[in-house]
Design a protein around this motif. Structure first.
Motif, PDB file in Angstrom:
ATOM      1  N   THR A  76      54.876  63.938  -0.252  1.00 27.13           N
ATOM      2  CA  THR A  76      55.891  64.878   0.200  1.00 27.13           C
ATOM      3  C   THR A  76      55.338  66.277   0.460  1.00 27.13           C
ATOM      4  O   THR A  76      56.107  67.205   0.674  1.00 27.13           O
ATOM      5  CB  THR A  76      57.054  64.933  -0.801  1.00 27.13           C
ATOM      6  N   GLY A  77      54.016  66.425   0.439  1.00 27.59           N
ATOM      7  CA  GLY A  77      53.394  67.588   1.036  1.00 27.59           C
ATOM      8  C   GLY A  77      53.199  68.827   0.175  1.00 27.59           C
ATOM      9  O   GLY A  77      52.984  69.913   0.717  1.00 27.59           O
ATOM     10  N   ASP A  78      53.212  68.692  -1.138  1.00 22.68           N
ATOM     11  CA  ASP A  78      53.026  69.880  -1.985  1.00 22.68           C
ATOM     12  C   ASP A  78      51.688  70.565  -1.717  1.00 22.68           C
ATOM     13  O   ASP A  78      51.623  71.790  -1.566  1.00 22.68           O
ATOM     14  CB  ASP A  78      53.117  69.495  -3.468  1.00 22.68           C
ATOM     15  N   LEU A  79      50.600  69.785  -1.686  1.00 22.92           N
ATOM     16  CA  LEU A  79      49.289  70.377  -1.420  1.00 22.92           C
ATOM     17  C   LEU A  79      49.168  70.803   0.039  1.00 22.92           C
ATOM     18  O   LEU A  79      48.601  71.863   0.339  1.00 22.92           O
ATOM     19  CB  LEU A  79      48.183  69.394  -1.775  1.00 22.92           C
ATOM     20  N   THR A  80      49.691  69.991   0.938  1.00 18.13           N
ATOM     21  CA  THR A  80      49.631  70.319   2.367  1.00 18.13           C
ATOM     22  C   THR A  80      50.231  71.692   2.636  1.00 18.13           C
ATOM     23  O   THR A  80      49.675  72.491   3.409  1.00 18.13           O
ATOM     24  CB  THR A  80      50.365  69.245   3.187  1.00 18.13           C
ATOM     25  N   ARG A  81      51.355  71.989   2.021  1.00 18.93           N
ATOM     26  CA  ARG A  81      52.034  73.268   2.245  1.00 18.93           C
ATOM     27  C   ARG A  81      51.123  74.448   1.897  1.00 18.93           C
ATOM     28  O   ARG A  81      50.991  75.395   2.672  1.00 18.93           O
ATOM     29  CB  ARG A  81      53.316  73.315   1.411  1.00 18.93           C
ATOM     30  N   LYS A  82      50.491  74.381   0.735  1.00 17.67           N
ATOM     31  CA  LYS A  82      49.631  75.493   0.320  1.00 17.67           C
ATOM     32  C   LYS A  82      48.370  75.570   1.169  1.00 17.67           C
ATOM     33  O   LYS A  82      47.924  76.668   1.540  1.00 17.67           O
ATOM     34  CB  LYS A  82      49.269  75.340  -1.155  1.00 17.67           C
ATOM     35  N   PHE A  83      47.784  74.419   1.490  1.00 13.74           N
ATOM     36  CA  PHE A  83      46.584  74.433   2.324  1.00 13.74           C
ATOM     37  C   PHE A  83      46.893  74.971   3.722  1.00 13.74           C
ATOM     38  O   PHE A  83      46.068  75.660   4.324  1.00 13.74           O
ATOM     39  CB  PHE A  83      45.977  73.035   2.407  1.00 13.74           C
ATOM     40  N   SER A  84      48.078  74.646   4.231  1.00 15.36           N
ATOM     41  CA  SER A  84      48.482  75.156   5.537  1.00 15.36           C
ATOM     42  C   SER A  84      48.490  76.679   5.549  1.00 15.36           C
ATOM     43  O   SER A  84      48.053  77.320   6.518  1.00 15.36           O
ATOM     44  CB  SER A  84      49.872  74.620   5.900  1.00 15.36           C
ATOM     45  N   GLU A  85      48.983  77.274   4.465  1.00 14.72           N
ATOM     46  CA  GLU A  85      49.011  78.734   4.356  1.00 14.72           C
ATOM     47  C   GLU A  85      47.597  79.314   4.310  1.00 14.72           C
ATOM     48  O   GLU A  85      47.313  80.354   4.920  1.00 14.72           O
ATOM     49  CB  GLU A  85      49.779  79.149   3.098  1.00 14.72           C
ATOM     50  N   ILE A  86      46.705  78.626   3.590  1.00 15.74           N
ATOM     51  CA  ILE A  86      45.359  79.167   3.387  1.00 15.74           C
ATOM     52  C   ILE A  86      44.498  79.047   4.642  1.00 15.74           C
ATOM     53  O   ILE A  86      43.802  79.998   5.023  1.00 15.74           O
ATOM     54  CB  ILE A  86      44.664  78.459   2.207  1.00 15.74           C
ATOM     55  N   GLY A  91      42.842  76.882  11.352  1.00 14.73           N
ATOM     56  CA  GLY A  91      42.510  75.676  10.598  1.00 14.73           C
ATOM     57  C   GLY A  91      43.505  74.558  10.865  1.00 14.73           C
ATOM     58  O   GLY A  91      44.420  74.692  11.683  1.00 14.73           O
ATOM     59  N   GLN A  92      43.314  73.462  10.176  1.00 14.67           N
ATOM     60  CA  GLN A  92      44.219  72.321  10.326  1.00 14.67           C
ATOM     61  C   GLN A  92      44.303  71.565   9.010  1.00 14.67           C
ATOM     62  O   GLN A  92      43.315  71.454   8.277  1.00 14.67           O
ATOM     63  CB  GLN A  92      43.736  71.368  11.424  1.00 14.67           C
ATOM     64  N   LYS A 104      57.762  60.571   6.104  1.00 11.18           N
ATOM     65  CA  LYS A 104      59.004  61.084   6.679  1.00 11.18           C
ATOM     66  C   LYS A 104      59.634  62.132   5.772  1.00 11.18           C
ATOM     67  O   LYS A 104      60.108  63.178   6.238  1.00 11.18           O
ATOM     68  CB  LYS A 104      59.978  59.933   6.921  1.00 11.18           C
ATOM     69  N   VAL A 105      59.641  61.873   4.460  1.00 16.37           N
ATOM     70  CA  VAL A 105      60.191  62.847   3.517  1.00 16.37           C
ATOM     71  C   VAL A 105      59.362  64.127   3.540  1.00 16.37           C
ATOM     72  O   VAL A 105      59.904  65.246   3.585  1.00 16.37           O
ATOM     73  CB  VAL A 105      60.249  62.258   2.092  1.00 16.37           C
ATOM     74  N   GLY A 106      58.026  63.981   3.513  1.00 15.30           N
ATOM     75  CA  GLY A 106      57.153  65.151   3.532  1.00 15.30           C
ATOM     76  C   GLY A 106      57.285  65.954   4.814  1.00 15.30           C
ATOM     77  O   GLY A 106      57.363  67.193   4.787  1.00 15.30           O
ATOM     78  N   ARG A 107      57.313  65.269   5.946  1.00 12.61           N
ATOM     79  CA  ARG A 107      57.417  65.965   7.237  1.00 12.61           C
ATOM     80  C   ARG A 107      58.734  66.733   7.341  1.00 12.61           C
ATOM     81  O   ARG A 107      58.764  67.900   7.763  1.00 12.61           O
ATOM     82  CB  ARG A 107      57.293  64.958   8.381  1.00 12.61           C
ATOM     83  N   GLU A 108      59.817  66.101   6.927  1.00 11.88           N
ATOM     84  CA  GLU A 108      61.116  66.773   6.995  1.00 11.88           C
ATOM     85  C   GLU A 108      61.142  67.997   6.081  1.00 11.88           C
ATOM     86  O   GLU A 108      61.629  69.070   6.471  1.00 11.88           O
ATOM     87  CB  GLU A 108      62.225  65.795   6.598  1.00 11.88           C
ATOM     88  N   GLY A 114      59.598  75.556   7.690  1.00 13.84           N
ATOM     89  CA  GLY A 114      58.931  76.327   8.727  1.00 13.84           C
ATOM     90  C   GLY A 114      57.460  76.051   8.906  1.00 13.84           C
ATOM     91  O   GLY A 114      56.781  76.787   9.634  1.00 13.84           O
ATOM     92  N   TYR A 115      56.945  74.988   8.278  1.00 11.92           N
ATOM     93  CA  TYR A 115      55.518  74.662   8.408  1.00 11.92           C
ATOM     94  C   TYR A 115      55.342  73.697   9.583  1.00 11.92           C
ATOM     95  O   TYR A 115      55.510  72.491   9.451  1.00 11.92           O
ATOM     96  CB  TYR A 115      55.002  74.038   7.113  1.00 11.92           C
ATOM     97  N   VAL A 116      55.020  74.246  10.756  1.00  8.03           N
ATOM     98  CA  VAL A 116      54.965  73.418  11.958  1.00  8.03           C
ATOM     99  C   VAL A 116      53.672  73.586  12.755  1.00  8.03           C
ATOM    100  O   VAL A 116      53.354  72.750  13.590  1.00  8.03           O
ATOM    101  CB  VAL A 116      56.171  73.718  12.885  1.00  8.03           C
ATOM    102  N   GLY A 117      52.927  74.656  12.536  1.00  6.25           N
ATOM    103  CA  GLY A 117      51.853  74.990  13.474  1.00  6.25           C
ATOM    104  C   GLY A 117      50.548  74.252  13.294  1.00  6.25           C
ATOM    105  O   GLY A 117      49.910  73.847  14.270  1.00  6.25           O
TER     106      GLY A 117
END
Length: 253
Positions: A76-86, A91-92, A104-108, A114-117
């Motif tokens: 559900t993207g807990d790490l993804t969210r923080k890495f996206s910010e960093i 980056g990607q 699907k749960v993580g993407r939603e 607001g994490y889309v880029g």
């Protein structure tokens, strides 16, 4: 505590011995079932401490702006969210999971915040990652390795997709270092956790499996050796909460 020595063609699903070809769909069934309640159950099961474990992982990652990160079994993207910010706009982060319900749960969740880029979502099997050699600066797998059928294959696949100088972080339940804590954790895992799963997620069996899968996962030193055997160097681990969880780190040179 399990090693990788299993009968030919067999593997473990919790405490059951099953055909290796059946594990993937059986694990998929568990996570299809728990996906909708996954975040709230994580908070309840760990009393919120899972957030501190993940924060420690992020702090240990040494991720920088412009890096490319694979959050494997990213759920559900807990790490993804923080890495996206960093990593920022240059980056990607790839959130990869074998289970489409979890993706699907993580993407939603991430898109609603607001994490889309700079996030890509990929359904992938850790044992045969669909990425080119030498792609990522960092791979993380948090609370997912124990569900993989062949962990050696998964570790080798991760090693392949890491860039030279890249690193792997494995955050996973492990073996408590004090006997009293081990006994208390066993009591909690097998007497309270499944009942909590029934009450909150209406799914006692899935949380019984998750408790059993923790006990069947390799201990700290065994996992360290497995990482070294596929080529990782400078492998070490840090016990968290008395060894209930351990963070392993290894480098590809």
């Amino acid at each position: 505590m399990k090693t990788e020595n299993e009968p030919a063609g067999k593997t473990h699903f919790g405490y059951q011995t099953i055909d290796k070809n059946d594990k993937e769909k059986m694990v998929a069934s568990v996570f299809h079932s728990v996906a909708a309640k996954y975040d709230i159950m994580n908070d309840l099961m760990s009393f919120g401490v899972h957030r501190l474990w993940k924060r420690f992982t992020i702090d240990a990652s040494a991720v920088r702006p412009g890096n490319k990160v694979l959050d494997l079994a990213g759920g559900t993207g807990d790490l993804t969210r923080k890495f996206s910010e960093i990593v920022g706009p240059t980056g990607q982060v790839v959130l990869a999971d074998i289970n489409d319900s979890m993706i699907k749960v993580g993407r939603e969740k991430l898109r609603n915040k607001g994490y889309v880029g700079n996030i890509e979502y990929v359904q992938a099997n850790a044992e045969a990652l669909p990425f080119a050699d030498n792609t990522f600066d960092l791979v993380t797998i948090a609370f997912g390795l124990r569900n993989v059928t062949n962990k050696d294959n998964a570790l080798a696949s991760i090693f392949r997709v890491l860039k030279p100088g890249g690193r792997l972080l494995v955050l996973e339940f492990s073996k408590p270092q004090q006997e009293w804590l081990n006994k208390a954790y066993d009591f909690y895992s097998f007497n309270i956790l499944p009942s909590m799963g029934q009450a909150i997620a209406n799914d006692k069996e899935s949380y019984q499996y998750l408790s059993e899968s923790i006990r069947m996962h390799p201990d700290q030193d065994t996992l360290k050796s497995m990482m070294e055997n596929v080529g990782f160097e400078q492998v070490g681990y840090h016990n968290l909460t008395g060894g209930i969880v351990a963070l392993h780190k290894g480098f590809k040179f």
